[in-house]
Design a protein around this motif. Sequence first.
Motif, PDB file in Angstrom:
ATOM      1  N   ALA A 235      -7.181  70.882  -2.648  1.00  0.00           N
ATOM      2  CA  ALA A 235      -7.840  70.466  -1.415  1.00  0.00           C
ATOM      3  C   ALA A 235      -8.366  71.688  -0.680  1.00  0.00           C
ATOM      4  O   ALA A 235      -7.686  72.700  -0.547  1.00  0.00           O
ATOM      5  CB  ALA A 235      -6.862  69.690  -0.533  1.00  0.00           C
ATOM      6  N   THR A 236      -9.594  71.583  -0.175  1.00  0.00           N
ATOM      7  CA  THR A 236     -10.216  72.704   0.534  1.00  0.00           C
ATOM      8  C   THR A 236      -9.629  72.816   1.931  1.00  0.00           C
ATOM      9  O   THR A 236      -9.597  71.830   2.677  1.00  0.00           O
ATOM     10  CB  THR A 236     -11.737  72.498   0.620  1.00  0.00           C
ATOM     11  N   PRO A 237      -9.149  73.994   2.358  1.00  0.00           N
ATOM     12  CA  PRO A 237      -8.599  74.148   3.713  1.00  0.00           C
ATOM     13  C   PRO A 237      -9.665  73.899   4.771  1.00  0.00           C
ATOM     14  O   PRO A 237     -10.863  74.093   4.538  1.00  0.00           O
ATOM     15  CB  PRO A 237      -8.115  75.608   3.721  1.00  0.00           C
ATOM     16  N   TRP A 238      -9.193  73.473   5.980  1.00  0.00           N
ATOM     17  CA  TRP A 238     -10.126  73.140   7.051  1.00  0.00           C
ATOM     18  C   TRP A 238     -10.934  74.348   7.497  1.00  0.00           C
ATOM     19  O   TRP A 238     -12.112  74.217   7.854  1.00  0.00           O
ATOM     20  CB  TRP A 238      -9.366  72.545   8.237  1.00  0.00           C
ATOM     21  N   TRP A 239     -10.316  75.523   7.496  1.00  0.00           N
ATOM     22  CA  TRP A 239     -11.041  76.703   7.965  1.00  0.00           C
ATOM     23  C   TRP A 239     -12.182  77.067   7.006  1.00  0.00           C
ATOM     24  O   TRP A 239     -13.214  77.594   7.435  1.00  0.00           O
ATOM     25  CB  TRP A 239     -10.087  77.882   8.143  1.00  0.00           C
ATOM     26  N   GLN A 240     -12.015  76.770   5.714  1.00  0.00           N
ATOM     27  CA  GLN A 240     -13.113  77.009   4.789  1.00  0.00           C
ATOM     28  C   GLN A 240     -14.265  76.032   5.031  1.00  0.00           C
ATOM     29  O   GLN A 240     -15.435  76.401   4.953  1.00  0.00           O
ATOM     30  CB  GLN A 240     -12.626  76.890   3.350  1.00  0.00           C
ATOM     31  N   VAL A 241     -13.921  74.778   5.348  1.00  0.00           N
ATOM     32  CA  VAL A 241     -14.961  73.788   5.644  1.00  0.00           C
ATOM     33  C   VAL A 241     -15.750  74.212   6.881  1.00  0.00           C
ATOM     34  O   VAL A 241     -16.996  74.159   6.905  1.00  0.00           O
ATOM     35  CB  VAL A 241     -14.328  72.393   5.836  1.00  0.00           C
ATOM     36  N   VAL A 242     -15.033  74.625   7.943  1.00  0.00           N
ATOM     37  CA  VAL A 242     -15.717  75.066   9.167  1.00  0.00           C
ATOM     38  C   VAL A 242     -16.574  76.298   8.886  1.00  0.00           C
ATOM     39  O   VAL A 242     -17.706  76.424   9.375  1.00  0.00           O
ATOM     40  CB  VAL A 242     -14.681  75.345  10.270  1.00  0.00           C
ATOM     41  N   GLY A 243     -16.046  77.220   8.110  1.00  0.00           N
ATOM     42  CA  GLY A 243     -16.819  78.421   7.777  1.00  0.00           C
ATOM     43  C   GLY A 243     -18.086  78.106   7.009  1.00  0.00           C
ATOM     44  O   GLY A 243     -19.167  78.629   7.315  1.00  0.00           O
ATOM     45  N   TYR A 244     -17.973  77.217   6.024  1.00  0.00           N
ATOM     46  CA  TYR A 244     -19.155  76.822   5.264  1.00  0.00           C
ATOM     47  C   TYR A 244     -20.189  76.134   6.162  1.00  0.00           C
ATOM     48  O   TYR A 244     -21.405  76.360   6.030  1.00  0.00           O
ATOM     49  CB  TYR A 244     -18.763  75.885   4.130  1.00  0.00           C
ATOM     50  N   PHE A 245     -19.709  75.300   7.088  1.00  0.00           N
ATOM     51  CA  PHE A 245     -20.629  74.603   7.988  1.00  0.00           C
ATOM     52  C   PHE A 245     -21.368  75.580   8.893  1.00  0.00           C
ATOM     53  O   PHE A 245     -22.595  75.479   9.085  1.00  0.00           O
ATOM     54  CB  PHE A 245     -19.855  73.582   8.825  1.00  0.00           C
ATOM     55  N   LEU A 246     -20.634  76.544   9.471  1.00  0.00           N
ATOM     56  CA  LEU A 246     -21.274  77.514  10.357  1.00  0.00           C
ATOM     57  C   LEU A 246     -22.281  78.383   9.602  1.00  0.00           C
ATOM     58  O   LEU A 246     -23.376  78.663  10.105  1.00  0.00           O
ATOM     59  CB  LEU A 246     -20.197  78.391  11.024  1.00  0.00           C
ATOM     60  N   SER A 248     -23.942  77.604   6.882  1.00  0.00           N
ATOM     61  CA  SER A 248     -25.124  76.791   6.565  1.00  0.00           C
ATOM     62  C   SER A 248     -25.966  76.533   7.803  1.00  0.00           C
ATOM     63  O   SER A 248     -27.209  76.528   7.730  1.00  0.00           O
ATOM     64  CB  SER A 248     -24.686  75.474   5.929  1.00  0.00           C
ATOM     65  N   LEU A 249     -25.305  76.340   8.972  1.00  0.00           N
ATOM     66  CA  LEU A 249     -26.049  76.115  10.209  1.00  0.00           C
ATOM     67  C   LEU A 249     -26.881  77.333  10.579  1.00  0.00           C
ATOM     68  O   LEU A 249     -28.054  77.229  10.960  1.00  0.00           O
ATOM     69  CB  LEU A 249     -25.081  75.747  11.335  1.00  0.00           C
TER      70      LEU A 249
END
Length: 406
Positions: A235-246, A248-249
């Motif tokens: 499972a991908t950690p939440w901080w990696q998801v937030v980092g990827y989103f920022l 990409s933004l």
Amino acid sequence: MSITMSAAVYVCLLFGYFQANAVGAEVKPPENLTMITMNTNYTLSWDWDPSSSESRAVSFTTQYVARYRLFKKKAPPWTTACEKTSRRSCDLTQLSLYFLGMYVLRVQANVNGHVSDWGQKEFCPDQDAALGPPTKVDLSPAGSDLDIFISDPLTSTNTSMRENHPELYYHVLYWECRGDSQASRTLTLSSGSNIVTLPDLKAWTWYCVSVQTCYDFYNKKSSFTAPRCMQTEGATPWWQVVGYFLVSLVLCFLLMLLSLYGSLWCYKTLKATWFPSVQLPTLFQYLWDSSRSDIPRLLTPDSDSELLCDKVTVCPEPPVLEIYSPPSEALLAPPSGLEPDSSRQDSGGSGDSGVYSTGGSSSLMQPNRVSGQGPFDPEQVKMQDMAPGLKAPPVNADEGIVDMCV
């Protein structure tokens, strides 16, 4: 006498026969016949002592026959695999021996025409041929597990060994790969399938895998393959998801900003090129747009450099001169304190006064009426000479034209 001669010849022949047998007995047969096998690749090798013969020119002949033919009354038909070769080995792979058959192999040495006895060995491919490891092993993460894709060992004709060993299976060795020198626990798994899944692994952890081929009927086991290592997923950690989103933004914002800037720059460039803010005068625009050869036009950078041109000077528009004409009452009334001098008036005019008179005895010259047929006033003629082509409203010659004495 004849009997004595016959006995001598018989003795010589008998001596030569025994001598030939003695020489032939001195050539030793090949020893330690060994089969080097892998799946269906077969090579027969042997040893031979070169000290048993003074000559180094030795050759070997290899033959084979199916074992069941030896039990027949007829002489078995031996098939030659290698004939008079100096090598101490013979490749039997191309003979396509039946995998479940049993064969008898033999090798003979030959030294200067003298041959040795045959060295023999029995060979059964199904029982004696070694089993090779898997041809290829690939790993693929499946979440926190690992999938292993195993390719069967191949025969000499590139077919699967499962055709010869249907009950073939694989023995899998896997362990956790650590960066330190601490040894990790080795786990094992056996499977007859070509796809094996390793369960209960840690997420985001490196594991190494090695595979061995097994066949229990003759207790055959191959060597292990070289270790293959891969990291499991999870499972991908939440901080990696937030980092990827920022990330990409930010990238999307920069891309849009760059696109807008490029579009604006192109728009300004095209507008300045095709629709400049400073327009050429109408005359120059006409000359620029005119395509007729008899009308001069502006030169372009790619125009002919040998064209003859005249210099054009652009002058500003001349100012319009205004003539002030005072009323007749102001001209007829003399200034206060000034009396007309009749004596000077009678003299016919002075050259320094600058006022021309018609001559006569009267103190005031009668005004001349200007009409289409009458003469022009000299002052008006001078003004017209100063400004040729000047358009001014017509002035009545009767108004404000008097002879003055100063």
